[in-house]
Design a protein around this motif. Structure first.
Motif, PDB file in Angstrom:
ATOM      1  N   CYS A 218       0.643  -1.064  -0.154  1.00  0.00           N
ATOM      2  CA  CYS A 218       0.426   0.406  -0.651  1.00  0.00           C
ATOM      3  C   CYS A 218       1.392   1.104  -0.236  1.00  0.00           C
ATOM      4  O   CYS A 218       0.616   1.651   1.202  1.00  0.00           O
ATOM      5  N   PRO A 219       1.913   1.527  -1.101  1.00  0.00           N
ATOM      6  CA  PRO A 219       3.421   2.119  -1.087  1.00  0.00           C
ATOM      7  C   PRO A 219       1.817   4.014  -1.298  1.00  0.00           C
ATOM      8  O   PRO A 219       1.007   4.238  -2.463  1.00  0.00           O
ATOM      9  N   MET A 220       2.104   4.857  -0.118  1.00  0.00           N
ATOM     10  CA  MET A 220       2.282   5.835  -0.186  1.00  0.00           C
ATOM     11  C   MET A 220       3.163   7.398  -1.838  1.00  0.00           C
ATOM     12  O   MET A 220       4.671   7.185  -1.550  1.00  0.00           O
ATOM     13  N   LEU A 221       2.347   6.989  -2.900  1.00  0.00           N
ATOM     14  CA  LEU A 221       3.428   7.025  -4.430  1.00  0.00           C
ATOM     15  C   LEU A 221       3.495   8.757  -4.889  1.00  0.00           C
ATOM     16  O   LEU A 221       4.337   9.140  -4.808  1.00  0.00           O
ATOM     17  N   ASP A 222       1.324   8.835  -5.031  1.00  0.00           N
ATOM     18  CA  ASP A 222       1.545   9.900  -5.631  1.00  0.00           C
ATOM     19  C   ASP A 222       1.235  11.515  -4.157  1.00  0.00           C
ATOM     20  O   ASP A 222       0.369  11.481  -4.132  1.00  0.00           O
ATOM     21  N   ASN A 223       2.383  12.446  -4.556  1.00  0.00           N
ATOM     22  CA  ASN A 223       2.126  13.646  -3.663  1.00  0.00           C
ATOM     23  C   ASN A 223       0.718  15.081  -3.813  1.00  0.00           C
ATOM     24  O   ASN A 223       0.602  15.222  -3.509  1.00  0.00           O
ATOM     25  N   THR A 224       0.044  14.471  -5.377  1.00  0.00           N
ATOM     26  CA  THR A 224      -1.138  15.169  -5.985  1.00  0.00           C
ATOM     27  C   THR A 224      -2.010  15.244  -5.430  1.00  0.00           C
ATOM     28  O   THR A 224      -2.718  15.902  -5.311  1.00  0.00           O
ATOM     29  N   ASN A 225      -2.298  14.322  -5.024  1.00  0.00           N
ATOM     30  CA  ASN A 225      -3.686  13.188  -4.226  1.00  0.00           C
ATOM     31  C   ASN A 225      -5.613  13.878  -5.146  1.00  0.00           C
ATOM     32  O   ASN A 225      -5.959  14.339  -4.776  1.00  0.00           O
ATOM     33  N   SER A 226      -4.562  13.570  -6.206  1.00  0.00           N
ATOM     34  CA  SER A 226      -5.238  14.070  -7.277  1.00  0.00           C
ATOM     35  C   SER A 226      -6.482  12.621  -7.408  1.00  0.00           C
ATOM     36  O   SER A 226      -7.513  13.118  -8.993  1.00  0.00           O
ATOM     37  N   PHE A 281       6.746  -5.987  -6.687  1.00  0.00           N
ATOM     38  CA  PHE A 281       5.302  -6.608  -5.700  1.00  0.00           C
ATOM     39  C   PHE A 281       4.695  -5.359  -5.621  1.00  0.00           C
ATOM     40  O   PHE A 281       4.988  -4.686  -4.336  1.00  0.00           O
ATOM     41  N   ILE A 282       3.540  -5.180  -5.615  1.00  0.00           N
ATOM     42  CA  ILE A 282       2.516  -4.587  -5.223  1.00  0.00           C
ATOM     43  C   ILE A 282       1.485  -4.533  -4.694  1.00  0.00           C
ATOM     44  O   ILE A 282       0.706  -5.110  -5.433  1.00  0.00           O
ATOM     45  N   GLU A 283       1.038  -4.137  -3.492  1.00  0.00           N
ATOM     46  CA  GLU A 283      -0.403  -4.541  -2.428  1.00  0.00           C
ATOM     47  C   GLU A 283      -0.401  -3.575  -1.955  1.00  0.00           C
ATOM     48  O   GLU A 283      -0.190  -2.594  -1.265  1.00  0.00           O
ATOM     49  N   VAL A 284      -2.436  -3.076  -2.610  1.00  0.00           N
ATOM     50  CA  VAL A 284      -2.652  -2.457  -1.739  1.00  0.00           C
ATOM     51  C   VAL A 284      -4.361  -3.330  -1.700  1.00  0.00           C
ATOM     52  O   VAL A 284      -4.810  -3.517  -2.330  1.00  0.00           O
ATOM     53  N   GLY A 285      -5.244  -2.547  -0.834  1.00  0.00           N
ATOM     54  CA  GLY A 285      -6.682  -2.747  -1.153  1.00  0.00           C
ATOM     55  C   GLY A 285      -8.058  -2.165  -1.644  1.00  0.00           C
ATOM     56  O   GLY A 285      -7.100  -0.037  -2.017  1.00  0.00           O
ATOM     57  N   ALA A 286      -8.793  -2.216  -2.089  1.00  0.00           N
ATOM     58  CA  ALA A 286      -9.788  -2.125  -2.820  1.00  0.00           C
ATOM     59  C   ALA A 286     -10.428  -0.658  -2.269  1.00  0.00           C
ATOM     60  O   ALA A 286     -10.739  -0.020  -2.759  1.00  0.00           O
ATOM     61  N   ALA A 287     -10.681  -0.778  -1.049  1.00  0.00           N
ATOM     62  CA  ALA A 287     -11.247   0.145  -0.004  1.00  0.00           C
ATOM     63  C   ALA A 287     -10.340   1.213   0.158  1.00  0.00           C
ATOM     64  O   ALA A 287     -10.015   1.680   1.768  1.00  0.00           O
ATOM     65  N   GLU A 288      -9.002   1.751   0.002  1.00  0.00           N
ATOM     66  CA  GLU A 288      -8.901   2.528   0.190  1.00  0.00           C
ATOM     67  C   GLU A 288      -7.922   4.417  -0.950  1.00  0.00           C
ATOM     68  O   GLU A 288      -8.496   3.873  -1.863  1.00  0.00           O
ATOM     69  N   MET A 289      -7.258   4.844   0.285  1.00  0.00           N
ATOM     70  CA  MET A 289      -7.192   5.982  -0.687  1.00  0.00           C
ATOM     71  C   MET A 289      -5.670   5.581  -1.891  1.00  0.00           C
ATOM     72  O   MET A 289      -5.567   6.537  -2.627  1.00  0.00           O
ATOM     73  N   PHE A 290      -5.012   5.189  -1.588  1.00  0.00           N
ATOM     74  CA  PHE A 290      -3.525   4.591  -2.427  1.00  0.00           C
ATOM     75  C   PHE A 290      -3.832   4.017  -3.737  1.00  0.00           C
ATOM     76  O   PHE A 290      -3.382   3.715  -4.130  1.00  0.00           O
ATOM     77  N   ASP A 292      -5.362   4.021  -6.772  1.00  0.00           N
ATOM     78  CA  ASP A 292      -5.175   4.251  -8.085  1.00  0.00           C
ATOM     79  C   ASP A 292      -4.263   4.512  -8.284  1.00  0.00           C
ATOM     80  O   ASP A 292      -3.730   4.111  -9.181  1.00  0.00           O
ATOM     81  N   GLU A 293      -3.140   5.848  -7.383  1.00  0.00           N
ATOM     82  CA  GLU A 293      -2.157   5.508  -7.692  1.00  0.00           C
ATOM     83  C   GLU A 293      -0.490   4.615  -7.525  1.00  0.00           C
ATOM     84  O   GLU A 293      -0.069   4.525  -8.464  1.00  0.00           O
ATOM     85  N   ASP A 294      -1.274   3.510  -6.770  1.00  0.00           N
ATOM     86  CA  ASP A 294      -0.561   2.168  -6.889  1.00  0.00           C
ATOM     87  C   ASP A 294      -1.028   1.439  -8.091  1.00  0.00           C
ATOM     88  O   ASP A 294      -0.301   0.911  -8.659  1.00  0.00           O
ATOM     89  N   THR A 299       0.989  -0.201 -14.181  1.00  0.00           N
ATOM     90  CA  THR A 299       0.992  -0.303 -15.549  1.00  0.00           C
ATOM     91  C   THR A 299       2.225   0.627 -16.330  1.00  0.00           C
ATOM     92  O   THR A 299       2.510   0.313 -17.019  1.00  0.00           O
ATOM     93  N   ARG A 300       2.596   2.057 -15.222  1.00  0.00           N
ATOM     94  CA  ARG A 300       4.163   1.991 -15.977  1.00  0.00           C
ATOM     95  C   ARG A 300       4.802   1.416 -15.882  1.00  0.00           C
ATOM     96  O   ARG A 300       5.735   1.787 -16.642  1.00  0.00           O
TER      97      ARG A 300
END
Length: 351
Positions: A218-226, A281-290, A292-294, A299-300
């Motif tokens: 659940c990495p914190m990657l995007d500072n724009t919060n957009s 390896f990138i893991e994230v919950g579908a129900a959290e703010m990170f 889409d950025e993860d 994808t990139r």
């Protein structure tokens, strides 16, 4: 669909992204085992994260309490050693905790270098001693848990440079630690995931050390919060949008906090080039703010021909494995992590 605007924060001149009313997309429901835990947490609210509460949340008696490495390894076939190593040039030394199998043989072991979470503004390595210790036991590896400087007292690039220096030290002192520098994985959750991604970028651009893989939880990657998910979970869950906005302000300052010009080694989503990176390896919950950025980061990486394994856990909140260790979703997530780690330490990297 655009749901984000900016406003100027009084007295700072900072353009802070805010939700335009409420998000027009409903949040994804939480997993049925997770929802009651979140409801219980909401029913017993703690003081919100702010510049005024940061100091209190860092005090051992006031913030979350976690056992020391020595306490955790008692009765287990693992050793814990506290060490102090050099920090970046001109910066303070760094504290690390080294976990290792007690019955290790003569051959060098793979090594995991972990960076703790906390939005880059709170937290301590002891928060994640348990996570590292469990991996040491299950995989027969050495685990190095790193303490780094926190913002706002030490803003970017302090934390990133500390964690890069620790990773380089581990690789350079592999004989002393009894580890194989060709099987070195960097890892972390939330802010720690951001640092693992940043260290991977720094190692690529600085010519080393060699990194066999990056485990980004659940990495914190995007500072724009957009992103849409950033707005879907505005005020909802275990890490809120307000906390994330504050964290980026503390790390990057008011001028760069939400800017697309922020350095990639602070906010890895800003990296223009994601080629030549170690497998992720990138893991994230579908129900959290990170979320889409993860997903975008994976994808990139794929777009460059790189390797990324992405797991988006339905109904998972931020850090669900820490808050709900016995949930079925956590058991599934840990099994996926274990599979990836086993594959990475079996392959290693060319030196």
């Amino acid at each position: 669909m655009s749901t984000d605007v900016t406003e100027t924060t009084a007295g700072t001149g900072s353009a802070r992204p805010v939700a335009h009313g409420r998000p027009t997309v409903a949040p994804v429901p939480f997993d049925r085992e997770i929802a009651p835990v979140l409801e219980a947490l909401a029913a017993a609210p703690q003081p919100g994260l702010s510049r005024e509460t940061l100091a209190a949340m860092r005090e051992p008696g006031l913030g979350p309490g976690f056992p020391s490495g020595a306490e955790l390894v008692a009765g287990r076939a693992v050793t814990a050693e506290e060490r102090v190593i050099p920090g970046p040039d001109g910066a303070p030394d760094l504290e690390i905790t080294v976990f290792a199998p007690a019955d290790r043989g003569p051959d060098p072991l793979p090594v995991l270098v972990n960076f703790h979470g906390g939005g880059m503004i709170v937290g301590h390595r002891s928060w994640e001693h348990g996570r590292v210790l469990d991996l040491v036991e299950r995989h027969g590896v050495v685990g190095v848990n790193v303490e780094y400087r926190l913002a706002p007292e030490d803003p970017y690039p302090a934390g990133a440079e500390d964690n890069y220096a620790a990773t380089r030290w581990v690789a350079e002192h592999s004989d002393e630690l009894g580890v194989d520098p060709g099987r070195l994985i960097v890892m972390g959750g939330s802010a720690g995931g951001a640092f693992a991604a940043a260290v991977s970028l720094m190692a690529r651009d600085r010519g080393g050390p060699a990194i066999a893989g990056q485990l980004l939880l659940c990495p914190m990657l995007d500072n724009t919060n957009s992103t849409v998910s950033s707005l879907q979970y505005d005020g909802i869950g275990t890490w809120t949008r307000d906390a994330n906005l504050l964290a980026w302000e503390c790390v990057l300052g008011t001028e760069l906090a939400y800017s697309e010009q922020a350095p990639a080694t602070a906010a890895p989503s800003r990296a223009a080039d994601l080629s030549g990176l170690p497998p992720a390896f990138i893991e994230v919950g579908a129900a959290e703010m990170f979320r889409d950025e993860d997903v975008d980061y994976a994808t990139r990486i794929w777009a460059t021909g790189g390797q990324a394994e992405l797991h988006v856990w339905a109904g998972g909140c931020h850090g669900f494995d820490m808050y709900m260790p016995d949930a079925e979703i956590t058991r599934a997530a840990l099994a996926s992590r274990d599979s990836w780690i086993a594959r990475m330490i079996g392959a290693g990297v060319e030196r």
